[in-house]
Design an enzyme around this catalytic site. Structure first.
Site, mmCIF file in Angstrom:
data_model
loop_
_atom_site.group_PDB
_atom_site.id
_atom_site.type_symbol
_atom_site.label_atom_id
_atom_site.label_comp_id
_atom_site.label_asym_id
_atom_site.label_seq_id
_atom_site.Cartn_x
_atom_site.Cartn_y
_atom_site.Cartn_z
ATOM 1 N N LYS A 115 -0.367 65.208 0.642
ATOM 2 C CA LYS A 115 -1.306 64.575 -0.303
ATOM 3 C C LYS A 115 -1.355 65.289 -1.638
ATOM 4 C CE LYS A 115 -4.252 61.941 2.699
ATOM 5 N NZ LYS A 115 -5.596 61.604 3.151
ATOM 6 N N LYS A 197 4.689 57.247 9.059
ATOM 7 C CA LYS A 197 3.534 56.579 9.688
ATOM 8 C C LYS A 197 3.041 55.411 8.826
ATOM 9 C CE LYS A 197 -0.865 58.412 8.241
ATOM 10 N NZ LYS A 197 -2.162 58.879 8.442
ATOM 11 N N LYS A 200 -2.611 53.791 5.083
ATOM 12 C CA LYS A 200 -3.518 53.046 4.193
ATOM 13 C C LYS A 200 -3.044 53.104 2.748
ATOM 14 C CE LYS A 200 -8.001 54.437 6.112
ATOM 15 N NZ LYS A 200 -8.476 55.803 6.266
HETATM 16 N N1 AQP Z 1 -0.257 54.959 11.684
HETATM 17 C C1 AQP Z 1 -1.172 55.388 12.526
HETATM 18 N N2 AQP Z 1 -0.957 55.306 13.853
HETATM 19 C C2 AQP Z 1 -1.897 55.736 14.737
HETATM 20 N N3 AQP Z 1 -3.079 56.275 14.362
HETATM 21 C C3 AQP Z 1 -3.339 56.374 13.041
HETATM 22 N N4 AQP Z 1 -4.390 56.846 12.348
HETATM 23 C C4 AQP Z 1 -4.147 56.711 11.019
HETATM 24 N N5 AQP Z 1 -2.943 56.162 10.825
HETATM 25 C C5 AQP Z 1 -2.407 55.941 12.054
HETATM 26 C C6 AQP Z 1 -5.604 57.387 12.967
HETATM 27 O O1 AQP Z 1 -6.734 56.733 12.383
HETATM 28 C C7 AQP Z 1 -7.835 57.638 12.394
HETATM 29 C C8 AQP Z 1 -8.505 57.656 11.054
HETATM 30 O O2 AQP Z 1 -7.638 58.049 10.076
HETATM 31 P P1 AQP Z 1 -8.104 58.646 8.698
HETATM 32 O O3 AQP Z 1 -9.033 57.776 8.023
HETATM 33 O O4 AQP Z 1 -8.512 60.053 8.814
HETATM 34 O O5 AQP Z 1 -6.726 58.765 8.081
HETATM 35 P P2 AQP Z 1 -5.654 57.839 7.539
HETATM 36 O O6 AQP Z 1 -5.716 56.426 7.923
HETATM 37 O O7 AQP Z 1 -4.457 58.593 7.855
HETATM 38 O O8 AQP Z 1 -6.165 57.818 6.055
HETATM 39 P P3 AQP Z 1 -5.843 58.385 4.707
HETATM 40 O O9 AQP Z 1 -5.574 59.821 4.782
HETATM 41 O O10 AQP Z 1 -6.917 57.881 3.811
HETATM 42 O O11 AQP Z 1 -4.649 57.611 4.288
HETATM 43 P P4 AQP Z 1 -3.157 57.656 4.683
HETATM 44 O O12 AQP Z 1 -3.027 56.564 5.668
HETATM 45 O O13 AQP Z 1 -2.534 57.347 3.398
HETATM 46 O O14 AQP Z 1 -2.805 58.999 5.243
HETATM 47 C C9 AQP Z 1 -7.297 59.009 12.785
HETATM 48 O O15 AQP Z 1 -7.635 59.235 14.150
HETATM 49 C C10 AQP Z 1 -5.812 58.858 12.619
HETATM 50 O O16 AQP Z 1 -5.108 59.697 13.510
#
Ligand code: AQP
Length: 334
Positions: A115, A197, A200
């Site tokens: 990030k 993965k 979002k």
């Molecule tokens: N792709 C995924 N597969 C399985 N589980 C997932 N989780 C997130 N992506 C996957 C699980 O969802 C829960 C909440 O996640 P979060 O809000 O802490 O994190 P995120 O979705 O990874 O959100 P970010 O950090 O805003 O965005 P991105 O997606 O860009 O990294 C957690 O239990 C997570 O394991």
């Protein structure tokens, strides 16, 4: 010792099928198994502000996530639903735990490394200390277990280290929390790059299925998912990541095992298989969307659930924080 579960999701954008299959669906299953004393599920707004964000979007996303939790089946009579920032002990325990966390171990976290390169306005110190706040979220309720997706495993290991470190330094207080990661669906991958993965924040819209995508969009995204040219429907993460991801998605959505699906689609073409995957996803997501729309209209009910949740969570958090401060030599009158 009590057997509490704690988990949370950031209101940081549109939730994906990964969030649902890797996390929320598991929370709902665990809620029904009732193998816990208390189950706290929160909206991790303090985590969402560790990167650049828009305040009015955040306020909306908090309400949307509350409605989504309920639409997915979380039951406020079984789990305590609340907004993290409304229980101020989270911020306080986060600070206290920073005093026993090391910069070196935080800099090694994969999520931080991923990030920080995306932060155009500069990297906030809160992004570095994000896993310490997460450890605080867990230890504040003396959690026995934390249901998460696979991508959070590293943070949870750090929470275990911090918990053990506290107990060794100041005397036993915290459980050493265990991760509850389900086998299938623990990491749903991007539809366009199945070695990454599903996320979002992926700028490529068709890489992720969002929980608010229309049926038509879901079908199109799955139809254009990257696969391979083998023509064989078989689970093999290393050599066939695209097909393996679609098999995992369908297994989660249909309730069938991967092996059953491999047998069912033996000899079938990828087009036919993708249609079946899309059907299974649509069957899961569309009913959630209908409930979600209803719930979003009922703001009084949402507010009541979150108000009650914050009162209950605060009661537990206050007691645990007081015990912790006492052990650390704080709390003058106790
Ligand atoms: N792709 C995924 N597969 C399985 N589980 C997932 N989780 C997130 N992506 C996957 C699980 O969802 C829960 C909440 O996640 P979060 O809000 O802490 O994190 P995120 O979705 O990874 O959100 P970010 O950090 O805003 O965005 P991105 O997606 O860009 O990294 C957690 O239990 C997570 O394991």
């Amino acid at each position: 010792m009590s057997k509490n579960f704690v988990t949370g999701i950031q209101p940081s954008g549109r939730l994906t099928l990964g969030n649902y299959l890797g996390a929320i669906r598991n929370f709902v299953k665990l809620q029904e198994e009732k193998d816990y004393d208390e189950f706290f599920v929160f909206i991790a707004d303090l985590h969402a502000i560790t990167v650049s964000y828009n305040p009015s979007d955040l306020r909306q996303n908090i309400k949307k996530l509350a409605a989504l939790y309920l639409a997915c089946g979380l039951d406020p009579s079984k789990v305590t639903l609340f907004v993290q920032s409304e229980v101020h002990e989270h911020a306080e325990i986060g600070y206290l735990l920073q005093t026993i966390s090391y910069i070196g171990e935080l800099e090694r976290m994969t999520q931080y490394k991923d990030k920080k390169v995306k932060q155009v306005e500069g990297v906030s110190s809160a992004l570095l200390t994000y896993p310490v706040l997460m450890a605080g979220d867990i230890l504040l309720y003396n959690a026995y277990a934390v249901p998460v997706g696979l991508d959070q495993k590293q943070h949870l290991e750090l929470a275990r280290t911090i918990s053990e470190r506290f107990n060794n330094k100041f005397g036993d207080l915290f459980n050493i929390p265990i991760p509850l990661i389900q086998k299938t669906g623990a990491k749903i991958m991007s539809l366009q790059d199945p070695t990454k993965k599903m996320s979002k924040s992926d700028p490529l819209e068709k890489a992720s299925i969002y929980l608010d995508d229309s049926e038509d969009v879901i079908r199109k995204k799955i139809a254009s998912a990257v696969t391979d040219s083998d023509g064989i429907i078989k689970y093999d993460e290393k050599n066939k990541p695209g097909i393996s991801n679609l098999l995992a998605i369908m297994a989660c959505c249909s309730g069938k095992s991967i092996q059953t699906l491999e047998n069912e689609f033996k000899g079938a073409g990828y087009g036919e298989f993708k249609k079946a995957v899309a059907n299974s996803v649509v069957e899961v997501i569309i009913p959630i969307q209908k409930k979600y729309e209803e719930l979003l209209k009922n703001q009084d009910y949402l507010n009541k659930v979150l108000d009650d949740g914050a009162i209950k969570a605060s009661y537990f958090a206050k007691k645990q924080l007081s015990k912790m401060k006492r052990k650390m030599g704080l709390e003058r009158k106790k």
